[in-house]
Design a protein around this motif. Structure first.
Motif, mmCIF file in Angstrom:
data_model
loop_
_atom_site.group_PDB
_atom_site.id
_atom_site.type_symbol
_atom_site.label_atom_id
_atom_site.label_comp_id
_atom_site.label_asym_id
_atom_site.label_seq_id
_atom_site.Cartn_x
_atom_site.Cartn_y
_atom_site.Cartn_z
ATOM 1 N N TYR A 83 25.130 51.366 34.460
ATOM 2 C CA TYR A 83 26.386 51.382 34.380
ATOM 3 C C TYR A 83 26.029 50.569 32.861
ATOM 4 N N VAL A 85 28.030 47.582 31.569
ATOM 5 C CA VAL A 85 29.277 46.269 32.114
ATOM 6 C C VAL A 85 29.593 44.984 31.451
ATOM 7 N N ASN A 113 30.739 55.221 33.045
ATOM 8 C CA ASN A 113 29.396 54.516 33.570
ATOM 9 C C ASN A 113 29.781 53.305 32.605
ATOM 10 N N ILE A 114 30.853 53.621 32.053
ATOM 11 C CA ILE A 114 31.092 51.828 31.161
ATOM 12 C C ILE A 114 32.423 50.986 32.011
ATOM 13 N N VAL A 115 32.379 49.782 31.480
ATOM 14 C CA VAL A 115 33.483 49.080 32.333
ATOM 15 C C VAL A 115 33.726 48.428 31.874
ATOM 16 N N PHE A 116 34.973 47.849 31.471
ATOM 17 C CA PHE A 116 35.193 46.464 30.516
ATOM 18 C C PHE A 116 35.773 45.836 31.407
ATOM 19 N N CYS A 117 35.101 44.011 31.908
ATOM 20 C CA CYS A 117 35.896 43.387 32.781
ATOM 21 C C CYS A 117 36.375 42.287 32.430
ATOM 22 N N GLY A 118 37.265 41.291 33.436
ATOM 23 C CA GLY A 118 37.085 40.234 32.710
ATOM 24 C C GLY A 118 35.950 39.238 33.645
ATOM 25 N N ASP A 119 35.920 39.071 34.945
ATOM 26 C CA ASP A 119 34.604 37.983 35.555
ATOM 27 C C ASP A 119 33.929 39.109 36.620
ATOM 28 N N SER A 121 32.426 39.489 39.656
ATOM 29 C CA SER A 121 32.896 39.525 41.256
ATOM 30 C C SER A 121 32.698 40.869 41.933
ATOM 31 N N ILE A 122 33.189 41.353 41.103
ATOM 32 C CA ILE A 122 34.278 42.803 42.319
ATOM 33 C C ILE A 122 33.104 43.757 42.299
ATOM 34 N N ILE A 123 31.252 43.739 41.044
ATOM 35 C CA ILE A 123 31.188 45.097 40.631
ATOM 36 C C ILE A 123 29.838 44.910 41.287
ATOM 37 N N LYS A 124 29.469 46.108 42.594
ATOM 38 C CA LYS A 124 28.676 46.584 42.741
ATOM 39 C C LYS A 124 27.017 47.290 42.484
ATOM 40 N N THR A 125 25.850 46.529 41.930
ATOM 41 C CA THR A 125 25.268 47.638 42.208
ATOM 42 C C THR A 125 23.938 47.240 41.964
ATOM 43 N N HIS A 140 26.145 41.110 43.635
ATOM 44 C CA HIS A 140 26.165 41.620 44.379
ATOM 45 C C HIS A 140 24.260 42.597 44.410
#
Lengths: 180, 180
Positions: A83, A85, A113-119, A121-125, A140
């Motif tokens: 992913y 991120v 498989n693409i994630v644009f986020c802020g922080d 902290s909730i990404i679990k890989t 995590h």
């Protein structure tokens, strides 16, 4: 099931450092070097000009590739669920630019498989490859710190200096997969 | 530490159904109703025209609000860490439009708490409020299914029919927090 890897864009897939130097030179006439800014935050390194640069149209679209990134990501995708991120939300202009940059340089990565986020902290890989400790400290899975001027004095995560070292580090995980 | 909630945008914060009906009517002259499409997938409901609509500039920017969403999200933020998690990557045009839509209607949500992604399988929160089982089925926390025409025949997740019902359902979690 394949193990999952989250990969950061800026400073990991994209070589932001020379790009920052170029923008800074255009603005100030001064050419910085890695030695000048080693151990400083991005903000301090560019005396607050960093945020100005990253809000200029085209900054993210024209980032150069990190050496070996394309081949390494392609290789990892054979054995891992990869992913991308990226903490893009702070700079809204970067959203379409990062999307287009990925489409140009990494067309083999699916939009799923693409994630644009802020922080993050909730990404679990299972793994996170990132240059920023603000992300690595709270991940995590296993953190892998990609070398950058701003993390040069930080030693609480496994450091990799190149994509070749990422592949070397994760080689054991591939072998484990074959054995199972 | 506050418990985390991931909240979907389309069909949860934004009322996509009448918007789809409007676009479909403009294109075909036919006004659909909830009864016409109950239990169908979005693709089947709009005879493949759905994807055409969502690629039109302005579609996501002009979505109407779901009734009660603004007040409910604001209320939840008092006791929970709320993340907006939208599967935006399939429709690249939606990236800036969704960002602007949030800035207009939910200006109190920080960029750190916004995630635009592909699939949601690597998102780890204590709750996920979403209308799509493709997301709810694989979430790491407790799934909460927001009622929509396409999930009307699916009963394997806790259903909520409105934002009032979301608040009611999560009331116990707030009480638990006060007790601790």
């Amino acid at each position: 099931m394949k193990k999952t890897i989250a990969i950061d864009m800026d400073g990991v897939m994209a070589d932001t450092e020379p790009h920052f130097f170029d923008y800074y030179e255009q603005e100030t006439g001064i050419r910085l070097t890695r030695q000048d800014i080693a151990g400083m935050t991005e903000y301090d390194a560019f005396k607050g000009k960093g945020h100005g640069m990253v809000n200029k149209p085209g900054f993210f679209r024209t980032l150069p590739l990190m050496e070996g990134a394309v081949e390494a990501v392609k290789s990892l995708m054979e054995d891992f669920e990869v992913y991308i991120v990226s903490a893009a939300m702070e700079f809204p202009l970067s959203l379409p630019e990062k999307y287009e940059w990925l489409a140009e340089h990494f067309p083999f990565i699916h939009w799923r498989n693409i994630v644009f986020c802020g922080d993050k902290s909730i990404i679990k890989t299972d793994f996170l490859i990132d240059d920023h400790c603000k992300n690595l400290d709270y991940c995590h899975g296993k953190p892998i710190m990609f070398d950058a001027f701003h993390n040069t004095n930080l030693h609480h995560h496994q450091r990799v200096n190149s994509w070749a070292e990422v592949l070397e580090l994760l080689e054991g995980e591939r072998a484990a997969k074959v054995k199972n």
